[in-house]
Design a protein around this motif. Structure first.
Motif, PDB file in Angstrom:
ATOM      1  N   GLY A  39      -9.584 -17.929   5.761  1.00 30.95           N
ATOM      2  CA  GLY A  39      -9.812 -19.132   5.258  1.00 30.95           C
ATOM      3  C   GLY A  39      -9.791 -19.123   3.763  1.00 30.95           C
ATOM      4  N   VAL A  40      -8.920 -18.030   3.579  1.00 38.36           N
ATOM      5  CA  VAL A  40      -8.818 -18.131   2.021  1.00 38.36           C
ATOM      6  C   VAL A  40      -7.252 -18.179   2.175  1.00 38.36           C
ATOM      7  CG1 VAL A  40      -8.090 -16.819  -0.065  1.00 38.36           C
ATOM      8  CG2 VAL A  40     -10.597 -16.634   1.666  1.00 38.36           C
ATOM      9  N   LYS A  41      -6.731 -19.257   1.234  1.00 42.07           N
ATOM     10  CA  LYS A  41      -5.484 -19.497   0.904  1.00 42.07           C
ATOM     11  C   LYS A  41      -4.676 -18.303   0.150  1.00 42.07           C
ATOM     12  CE  LYS A  41      -6.018 -24.613   0.757  1.00 42.07           C
ATOM     13  NZ  LYS A  41      -5.911 -25.694  -0.746  1.00 42.07           N
ATOM     14  N   VAL A  42      -3.063 -18.028   0.823  1.00 34.11           N
ATOM     15  CA  VAL A  42      -2.613 -17.231  -0.220  1.00 34.11           C
ATOM     16  C   VAL A  42      -2.435 -17.788  -1.795  1.00 34.11           C
ATOM     17  CG1 VAL A  42       0.186 -16.403  -0.757  1.00 34.11           C
ATOM     18  CG2 VAL A  42      -1.006 -16.626   1.859  1.00 34.11           C
ATOM     19  N   SER A  43      -2.398 -18.240  -2.381  1.00 35.80           N
ATOM     20  CA  SER A  43      -2.542 -18.802  -3.600  1.00 35.80           C
ATOM     21  C   SER A  43      -3.717 -19.084  -3.832  1.00 35.80           C
ATOM     22  CB  SER A  43      -1.999 -20.892  -3.778  1.00 35.80           C
ATOM     23  OG  SER A  43      -2.908 -21.562  -3.282  1.00 35.80           O
ATOM     24  N   ASP A  44      -4.800 -17.951  -3.340  1.00 38.45           N
ATOM     25  CA  ASP A  44      -5.773 -18.299  -4.098  1.00 38.45           C
ATOM     26  C   ASP A  44      -6.001 -16.814  -5.414  1.00 38.45           C
ATOM     27  OD1 ASP A  44      -6.837 -20.658  -3.417  1.00 38.45           O
ATOM     28  OD2 ASP A  44      -7.987 -20.409  -1.857  1.00 38.45           O
ATOM     29  N   PHE A  45      -5.662 -15.868  -4.252  1.00 37.36           N
ATOM     30  CA  PHE A  45      -5.361 -14.450  -4.903  1.00 37.36           C
ATOM     31  C   PHE A  45      -3.772 -13.491  -5.704  1.00 37.36           C
ATOM     32  CE2 PHE A  45      -4.437 -13.587   0.619  1.00 37.36           C
ATOM     33  CZ  PHE A  45      -3.460 -12.279  -0.428  1.00 37.36           C
ATOM     34  N   THR A  46      -4.277 -12.332  -5.963  1.00 34.21           N
ATOM     35  CA  THR A  46      -3.427 -11.859  -6.483  1.00 34.21           C
ATOM     36  C   THR A  46      -2.739 -11.028  -5.956  1.00 34.21           C
ATOM     37  OG1 THR A  46      -3.314 -13.321  -9.046  1.00 34.21           O
ATOM     38  CG2 THR A  46      -2.532 -11.342  -8.585  1.00 34.21           C
ATOM     39  N   PRO A  47      -1.453 -11.285  -5.118  1.00 37.17           N
ATOM     40  CA  PRO A  47      -1.279 -10.436  -5.193  1.00 37.17           C
ATOM     41  C   PRO A  47      -0.645  -8.604  -6.523  1.00 37.17           C
ATOM     42  CG  PRO A  47       0.463 -11.628  -4.166  1.00 37.17           C
ATOM     43  CD  PRO A  47      -0.448 -11.773  -4.841  1.00 37.17           C
ATOM     44  N   VAL A  48      -0.882  -7.582  -6.274  1.00 33.42           N
ATOM     45  CA  VAL A  48      -0.752  -6.210  -6.944  1.00 33.42           C
ATOM     46  C   VAL A  48       0.199  -5.320  -6.642  1.00 33.42           C
ATOM     47  CG1 VAL A  48      -0.732  -5.671  -9.521  1.00 33.42           C
ATOM     48  CG2 VAL A  48      -2.626  -7.534  -8.583  1.00 33.42           C
ATOM     49  N   ALA A  49       1.639  -5.507  -7.111  1.00 34.93           N
ATOM     50  CA  ALA A  49       1.904  -4.080  -6.602  1.00 34.93           C
ATOM     51  C   ALA A  49       2.105  -3.041  -7.379  1.00 34.93           C
ATOM     52  CB  ALA A  49       3.412  -4.595  -6.929  1.00 34.93           C
ATOM     53  N   VAL A  50       1.080  -2.089  -6.429  1.00 32.91           N
ATOM     54  CA  VAL A  50       0.579  -0.895  -7.013  1.00 32.91           C
ATOM     55  C   VAL A  50       1.012   0.424  -6.342  1.00 32.91           C
ATOM     56  CG1 VAL A  50      -0.929  -1.837  -8.065  1.00 32.91           C
ATOM     57  CG2 VAL A  50      -1.286  -1.288  -5.962  1.00 32.91           C
ATOM     58  N   GLY A  51       1.581   0.176  -5.135  1.00 33.05           N
ATOM     59  CA  GLY A  51       2.519   1.852  -4.910  1.00 33.05           C
ATOM     60  C   GLY A  51       1.337   2.487  -3.417  1.00 33.05           C
ATOM     61  N   ALA A  52       2.033   3.755  -3.817  1.00 29.68           N
ATOM     62  CA  ALA A  52       0.593   4.230  -3.068  1.00 29.68           C
ATOM     63  C   ALA A  52       0.274   5.797  -3.383  1.00 29.68           C
ATOM     64  CB  ALA A  52       1.370   4.635  -1.208  1.00 29.68           C
ATOM     65  N   GLY A  53      -0.179   6.535  -3.152  1.00 34.15           N
ATOM     66  CA  GLY A  53      -1.267   7.714  -3.558  1.00 34.15           C
ATOM     67  C   GLY A  53      -1.881   7.488  -5.605  1.00 34.15           C
ATOM     68  N   PRO A  54      -1.534   8.113  -6.440  1.00 37.14           N
ATOM     69  CA  PRO A  54      -1.963   8.477  -7.357  1.00 37.14           C
ATOM     70  C   PRO A  54      -1.823   7.249  -8.592  1.00 37.14           C
ATOM     71  CG  PRO A  54      -0.806   9.690  -7.012  1.00 37.14           C
ATOM     72  CD  PRO A  54      -0.573   9.742  -6.209  1.00 37.14           C
ATOM     73  N   THR A  55      -0.755   5.979  -8.285  1.00 35.10           N
ATOM     74  CA  THR A  55      -0.906   4.824  -8.221  1.00 35.10           C
ATOM     75  C   THR A  55      -2.192   3.991  -8.609  1.00 35.10           C
ATOM     76  OG1 THR A  55       1.446   4.734  -6.735  1.00 35.10           O
ATOM     77  CG2 THR A  55       1.683   5.047 -10.204  1.00 35.10           C
ATOM     78  N   PHE A  56      -2.161   3.961  -6.899  1.00 34.50           N
ATOM     79  CA  PHE A  56      -2.924   3.296  -6.435  1.00 34.50           C
ATOM     80  C   PHE A  56      -4.159   3.500  -7.049  1.00 34.50           C
ATOM     81  CE2 PHE A  56      -5.994   1.755  -2.717  1.00 34.50           C
ATOM     82  CZ  PHE A  56      -5.575   0.042  -2.682  1.00 34.50           C
ATOM     83  N   ILE A  57      -4.610   4.371  -6.355  1.00 35.28           N
ATOM     84  CA  ILE A  57      -5.931   5.234  -6.963  1.00 35.28           C
ATOM     85  C   ILE A  57      -6.482   4.646  -8.274  1.00 35.28           C
ATOM     86  CG2 ILE A  57      -7.631   7.255  -7.003  1.00 35.28           C
ATOM     87  CD1 ILE A  57      -5.655   8.156  -5.262  1.00 35.28           C
ATOM     88  N   ALA A  58      -5.043   5.100  -9.673  1.00 34.05           N
ATOM     89  CA  ALA A  58      -4.961   4.854 -10.571  1.00 34.05           C
ATOM     90  C   ALA A  58      -5.483   2.849 -11.067  1.00 34.05           C
ATOM     91  CB  ALA A  58      -4.238   5.052 -11.941  1.00 34.05           C
ATOM     92  N   ALA A  59      -5.040   2.457 -10.352  1.00 38.48           N
ATOM     93  CA  ALA A  59      -5.654   0.590 -10.125  1.00 38.48           C
ATOM     94  C   ALA A  59      -6.438   0.412 -10.112  1.00 38.48           C
ATOM     95  CB  ALA A  59      -4.248  -0.038  -9.535  1.00 38.48           C
ATOM     96  N   LEU A  60      -7.237   0.655  -8.231  1.00 33.80           N
ATOM     97  CA  LEU A  60      -8.374   0.934  -7.945  1.00 33.80           C
ATOM     98  C   LEU A  60      -9.349   1.808  -8.904  1.00 33.80           C
ATOM     99  CD1 LEU A  60      -9.021  -0.051  -5.325  1.00 33.80           C
ATOM    100  CD2 LEU A  60      -9.644   2.273  -4.314  1.00 33.80           C
TER     101      LEU A  60
END
Length: 353
Positions: free
Chosen positions: A174-195
């Motif tokens: 029930g959540v529209k695609v326009s209701d959240f923001t996808p952020v490209a953070v890759g995987a590994g250390p870059t994903f973990i750092a973003a989290l």
């Protein structure tokens, strides 16, 4: 879709950092197979394959096949290359930089609507192998995809399979695609750092990133799609993901080479089904474990259920993928997709027969 300069900068920085991270994977892949096996034709046929992250467990069969010597045994000279996200592997394939891509099957449907004929020739998996992780900071606010509204969700890259699946889970709940923001953070250390830094509230990733996050206690599992059961619960059916896909014209013009490729991968899948996670880990490049061989083996163990044993496309799998993509992708929703042209069982049947 809302994209601020800050998120764009983060995406660029994440991909740059991840490119540095995957340099070790590229170094490992530069040791090409010799193509001097008993079935070879002299020097062996040269094939370049782009992988959407060589060190990701979901794409483990690519490097493992080389390490087991199965490319050589088929008389193939295979060069494995690596990009941070499957969507970049797709780009390398359609631009002619490589002959094959190891990535998610769903790209074949997406590409068909864009006039590109691409097909999976061997299916590594019947589940996505993906996990939606929520940061400890946001855990009280996100208990299901129904809570994605207003949140920043990490994906490997925009237009990637993690992006596709994140959008489906949102729309399904029930959540529209326009209701959240996808952020490209890759995987590994870059994903973990973003989290850790709060740049994303939650995100979709795979092992060994998942295992590291849980070990560091910086996030919690929200949705686990590493097993067929998890795929059924989240997506309503089997979800064929990691595969070797190629341009249909190239496949039809190089059937002998494609058969040898499929033979090698099917051997690997069978080998994986009869060996432990620790035995598999021992065959992989040492730097893939990032200094923690026990955690790496655990990551492989958690992801093993996603893999097929024979490379065969799971029954009703393509239909599940089409349903998922049609839920949020207007290009596919309004298009007639010929699923029969997105994969072939011709080569797997000969390899297993």
């Amino acid at each position: 879709m809302r994209t601020t300069a800050r998120y764009a900068a983060l995406a660029a920085a994440g991909l740059l950092a991840l490119s540095s991270l995957t340099a070790c994977a590229n170094d490992a892949s530069s040791t090409e197979s010799t193509g001097s096996g008993s079935k070879g034709d002299g020097k062996g046929t040269k094939v370049k394959i782009m992988v959407g992250g060589l060190d990701k467990v979901i794409y483990l069969p690519a490097m493992l096949t080389q390490r087991l010597g199965y490319f050589d045994a088929e008389g193939l000279d295979v060069e494995l290359l690596s990009e941070p996200a499957g969507v970049q592997a797709e780009t390398a394939l359609v631009s002619g930089q490589v002959q094959g891509a190891v990535g998610f099957y769903d790209h074949t449907l997406d590409l068909q609507t864009k006039g590109k004929a691409v097909e999976s020739v061997v299916q590594f998996s019947h589940a996505p192998g993906e996990v939606e992780i929520v940061s400890n900071k946001a855990a009280d606010d996100i208990s299901s995809p129904k809570d994605f509204k207003g949140k920043k969700l990490g994906v490997t890259g925009l237009g990637s399979s993690t992006d596709f699946l994140s959008k489906y889970l949102a729309v399904k709940n029930g959540v529209k695609v326009s209701d959240f923001t996808p952020v490209a953070v890759g995987a590994g250390p870059t994903f973990i750092a973003a989290l850790q830094q709060g740049s994303i509230d939650a995100g979709m990733t795979t092992d060994p990133t998942v295992a590291t996050i849980l070990d560091k206690k910086v996030g919690k599992v929200l949705i686990d799609m590493r097993t067929p059961e998890g795929s059924q619960e989240a997506l309503g059916g089997p979800y064929p993901s990691s595969s070797l896909y190629m341009q249909t014209d190239w496949v039809n013009g190089h059937k002998d080479t494609v058969q040898k490729m499929v033979n090698a991968f099917v051997k690997t899948l069978k080998w994986m089904s009869t060996h432990s996670a620790s035995q598999i880990a021992d065959k992989m490049p040492a730097d893939y474990s990032q200094g923690n061989s026990v955690l790496y083996a655990k990551a492989i163990q958690s992801t093993l259920p996603m893999f097929t044993k024979d490379g065969v496309m799971p029954e009703n799998g393509p239909e599940t993928v089409e349903k998922v993509l049609k839920a949020f992708n207007p290009n596919i929703k309004n298009a007639k997709v010929d699923l029969a042209k997105t994969f072939t069982t011709e080569f797997v049947e000969k390899a297993t027969g």
